[in-house]
Each structure stands twice: as C-alpha cells, then as structure tokens.
Motif scaffolding. Sequence first.
Motif, PDB file in Angstrom:
ATOM      1  N   LEU A 175      14.125  39.796  63.770  1.00  0.00           N
ATOM      2  CA  LEU A 175      13.425  39.176  62.648  1.00  0.00           C
ATOM      3  C   LEU A 175      14.387  38.243  61.930  1.00  0.00           C
ATOM      4  CD1 LEU A 175      11.599  42.328  61.235  1.00  0.00           C
ATOM      5  CD2 LEU A 175      10.483  40.362  62.282  1.00  0.00           C
ATOM      6  N   LEU A 176      13.924  37.049  61.588  1.00  0.00           N
ATOM      7  CA  LEU A 176      14.759  36.074  60.910  1.00  0.00           C
ATOM      8  C   LEU A 176      14.562  36.162  59.401  1.00  0.00           C
ATOM      9  CD1 LEU A 176      16.762  33.744  61.313  1.00  0.00           C
ATOM     10  CD2 LEU A 176      14.818  32.179  61.310  1.00  0.00           C
ATOM     11  N   GLU A 177      15.562  36.662  58.695  1.00  0.00           N
ATOM     12  CA  GLU A 177      15.677  36.705  57.227  1.00  0.00           C
ATOM     13  C   GLU A 177      14.768  37.730  56.550  1.00  0.00           C
ATOM     14  OE1 GLU A 177      15.446  32.931  55.325  1.00  0.00           O
ATOM     15  OE2 GLU A 177      17.467  32.376  55.976  1.00  0.00           O
ATOM     16  N   TYR A 178      13.485  37.795  56.918  1.00  0.00           N
ATOM     17  CA  TYR A 178      12.552  38.665  56.203  1.00  0.00           C
ATOM     18  C   TYR A 178      12.180  39.897  57.042  1.00  0.00           C
ATOM     19  CZ  TYR A 178      11.610  35.184  52.560  1.00  0.00           C
ATOM     20  OH  TYR A 178      11.713  34.330  51.506  1.00  0.00           O
ATOM     21  N   PRO A 179      12.048  41.074  56.414  1.00  0.00           N
ATOM     22  CA  PRO A 179      11.509  42.243  57.139  1.00  0.00           C
ATOM     23  C   PRO A 179      10.005  42.089  57.348  1.00  0.00           C
ATOM     24  CG  PRO A 179      11.865  42.785  54.833  1.00  0.00           C
ATOM     25  CD  PRO A 179      12.403  41.391  55.030  1.00  0.00           C
ATOM     26  N   TYR A 180       9.433  42.956  58.167  1.00  0.00           N
ATOM     27  CA  TYR A 180       7.991  42.908  58.412  1.00  0.00           C
ATOM     28  C   TYR A 180       7.432  44.328  58.393  1.00  0.00           C
ATOM     29  CZ  TYR A 180       3.585  41.021  60.186  1.00  0.00           C
ATOM     30  OH  TYR A 180       2.277  40.640  60.315  1.00  0.00           O
ATOM     31  N   HIS A 181       6.179  44.467  57.908  1.00  0.00           N
ATOM     32  CA  HIS A 181       5.614  45.801  57.700  1.00  0.00           C
ATOM     33  C   HIS A 181       5.365  46.541  59.003  1.00  0.00           C
ATOM     34  CE1 HIS A 181       2.036  43.323  58.516  1.00  0.00           C
ATOM     35  NE2 HIS A 181       1.454  44.448  58.908  1.00  0.00           N
ATOM     36  N   ASP A 182       5.147  45.819  60.092  1.00  0.00           N
ATOM     37  CA  ASP A 182       4.845  46.438  61.382  1.00  0.00           C
ATOM     38  C   ASP A 182       6.115  46.474  62.233  1.00  0.00           C
ATOM     39  OD1 ASP A 182       3.814  47.413  63.716  1.00  0.00           O
ATOM     40  OD2 ASP A 182       2.456  45.730  64.099  1.00  0.00           O
ATOM     41  N   ASP A 183       6.645  47.686  62.457  1.00  0.00           N
ATOM     42  CA  ASP A 183       7.874  47.809  63.247  1.00  0.00           C
ATOM     43  C   ASP A 183       7.662  47.423  64.705  1.00  0.00           C
ATOM     44  OD1 ASP A 183       9.219  48.689  61.010  1.00  0.00           O
ATOM     45  OD2 ASP A 183       8.872  50.805  61.442  1.00  0.00           O
TER      46      ASP A 183
END
Length: 460
Positions: free
Chosen positions: A333-341
């Motif tokens: 992931l680039l810079e931001y996390p995401y809710h779906d692993d």
Amino acid sequence: MLSKQDQLTELVRELESQNHVFSADPLLITEKLKDEQGTPIQKLHWRASRIDANGSLAGTLGKIDARIKGIIIIMSVIWCVSGFLGLFTLLQANVVNFFYVLVCLLGFHTLMLLAWLVLTLVNQGKQSPSIITSFISPSQLIRGKDDVTQASVRLYERQLQHTGMRWYVGRFSHQLWLATLTGMLFAIIFLLIVRQYTFSWESTLLSNETLVTLTQWLGWLPSKVGFSVPDASAVAQSRLVSEPMPLNIARQWASLLVGSLLMYGIVPRAMAWAVCAWLFAHNKMRLDLKLPYYQKIIDFWQRDVVDADDFNEQVKPVAPKAKVSQGKKLVALLEYPYHDDNWYQFSAGHNIEDFGIVDGREDIQRLLDYLDNHDVQVLLGIHTRALPDRGVLRKLDKIASHAKQGLVVQLLADENLLKLNQDNPEQLTDEQREQQNQQQLRYNQWQKALAERQIGLVSV
C-alpha cells in the motif's frame, strides 16, 4: 521544530479553523494561487505569507523563538561562568593533587555522558516531553489573550511533544556541559599563566610503578595531539611534594591536565552534541499534508475548471489495462492504510508477498532493496485520497524502475463512500456528493498520471 515557513503555515491553519479575521482574505489568495506554478508545499507557504500581509503572525512566532534562544544563550553563559568560578576556587592552593583535580574535572561529567549514552540506546524512539517543557514553557515566554498569541503558544507546545524533540533536549544538555567545560578550560589556562603550580600525588594503596602505568594510559590520547606526558622519573618525583618542583616537570603535569580536559571532556561532549544536532535535523517535524485542511486546498488547486464558451472536448487519458503475471507478486500500500486487509486477492491471487504500507524513505529503500534481489511483479494499492503530487509520483517511478516483472496499480476507493453507494445512493447529502466528486476527480488524476507512465491499472 518546524521550519519558519511551516510554522507560519500551521499557525494560519490553526487560526482559520477558529474563524480568525486575517489582514488579507484567505479565499481570494487561494484563488489567485491556483494559476501559479509550484509544488503544493511551496504554494501553501506562499499562501500563508500572503495571508499574513502585515507580518503580525510571523512577528509573534519570531518573538517566541527569540525568547527560547535567548534563554538557551543565558543558561549557557551562566554554566560557563559557574565552571570558571568552580575551578578557580578549586585551584587556589599552589600545591595541588593532580589526580584529585582530574577527578573533580571529569569524574561526574564522564558518568553523566555514559548515562546519557546508555539511556539513548535503551530508549530508542521514546520521548519524554516533560523534560523540555519543564525548562522552556511557551506559555511563560509570551503573555497575551488574543487569538494569535494563544494559537502560537499551542503550536509551539505541539512541536515540543514531537518525538524528534528528544534530540533537541540532548543537544541542549550537551551545550550546557560544553559551556561548563569551556569555563573550566579558560580558568585552567588563566591560572597556569598567572601562577606557578606544584603538582603532586599521594596514595596509600598504589605504588610508583602503578601510577606510572596509569599516567601513561591517561596520557596516550592527549600525547597523540601534541600534549606532554610526565615520564616515569617525573611521576616518581611528584609523590608527596610540598615544595616548588622543577618547572619542566610542572609543565608536563599542566599539559596533561589541559590535554585530558580537552580529549576526555570537551571532545567527546562536542561529538555527542553534533550527533544530537544531526539527528534532530534528520527527524525534524514537517507539515502533515494528509490533514483534511491541506487536502481540501490542494484539491482545489488541482481541479481543472473549463470555461463553457471555450470548451474543446478532449479525450481523457486512460491508464492501460494491467496484465497481472502468473508468477510471484509483491503487494504493498502506498502511504495510506486500507480497511480491507485482503484488498489484493481478487487481482493477485495467493502467490504473493505482502509488504505492508510504504510511506517514508526507509520504507521505500527497504522495498527497492527487496526488488533488486527478487524477480517479482509489484501490485501497488493506492488509496484515492492520495495526491498524485511530485513526491508520490517520484516514489512510483522508483518502484517501477526496480520492479523486474513490472508494476501495476490498483486504486482503492474510500470505505465510507462505497457503503453510501451501496445502501442509499439516492439519499446522499450535498457534502457526501461533494466527497464523491472529489474522489472521482482524484481517480481521473491518477488515470492521467498512470497513462503518462504506461503503468497498468487493475480493474476491480
């Protein structure tokens, strides 16, 4: 701390959130900056400077900064004078015990330097903000009930809580020790010029041979830079001396005393100061452009507005369709996390290496080192909140140049907007529709950036 331009930019953000009335209209300045060329951070600096047209905000920040620096200088002078007076008092007698004076000079200093080194190694990455705020409190440096003063105080207090301030504290502490040792050095040189000393030593347990060995060990480093060291005969003649000694022997002891203060006191402390200064600069606080306040301004500057009378339809650039390989893939992931692993499973399958979030320089370098040693395709997840600015695109270009099996990108939509579209797409508020429009705009911007670089886009 933040740079002066960053401080002013943050202060404008703080005051604008409180509906402060500035000397210039922020909206008008933001509009004018839209057509000017520059990076987002440069334009934010220009915006803050123009909003502070009368210089009152910069003046308040400068006043706090000057008082902090003034306190540090005053404390350094006090410590220097105390070191001078302390050693001046210690060397009042004409016959002095060399090793007793040396322990008084460097004993406690050496213990404190070793303690700092141990605590630094043990408490890596930790910060104790109360240490610096107990010495320097912005609220005590400047008094005022107006919005600008109060916001400036809060800004400085936030900076003092930053993790990089542990190196500022270390630099400040080493500076005080250097001032003390420098005062002692001035006192020694002054007294050796105006008085003639006899240096002796005495011991119940240690023999002449032991003291000769100890003196040679002590004098090894000072001798490397030209200081004299008493020989075996001089050490033996200096035991329990109460009468004036030959001048050449006294000069050898005096040279060793000055050399020891320099090489075992001032030089190590100066090195520790330089390390803290470098680490403080390396871990300096910077503007967080991911804050909604800055995101909104940058979005406005990047939004293309076309006059209907002059409109010429153009084909929007579209990123090429990604070709996902069958071999092993690295996902990140680039810079931001995401809710779906498991955001990558639809496009990448299960033969993957999950690299997590790539954000700072250390993450990028770690990823590039991995790619240089592994033959994989990279699937990069990019949240649509991420701006395709120069810094982000530079990271993208570096990753693409090191990915041996190529780079593909998957754009990740905001979770809240996805849920709104699924639950009640017809009942969106104006604010929610604006968020959707901004996401679509950002999606188009990424399409253009990927198309220019011929980086494939995964369709999900």
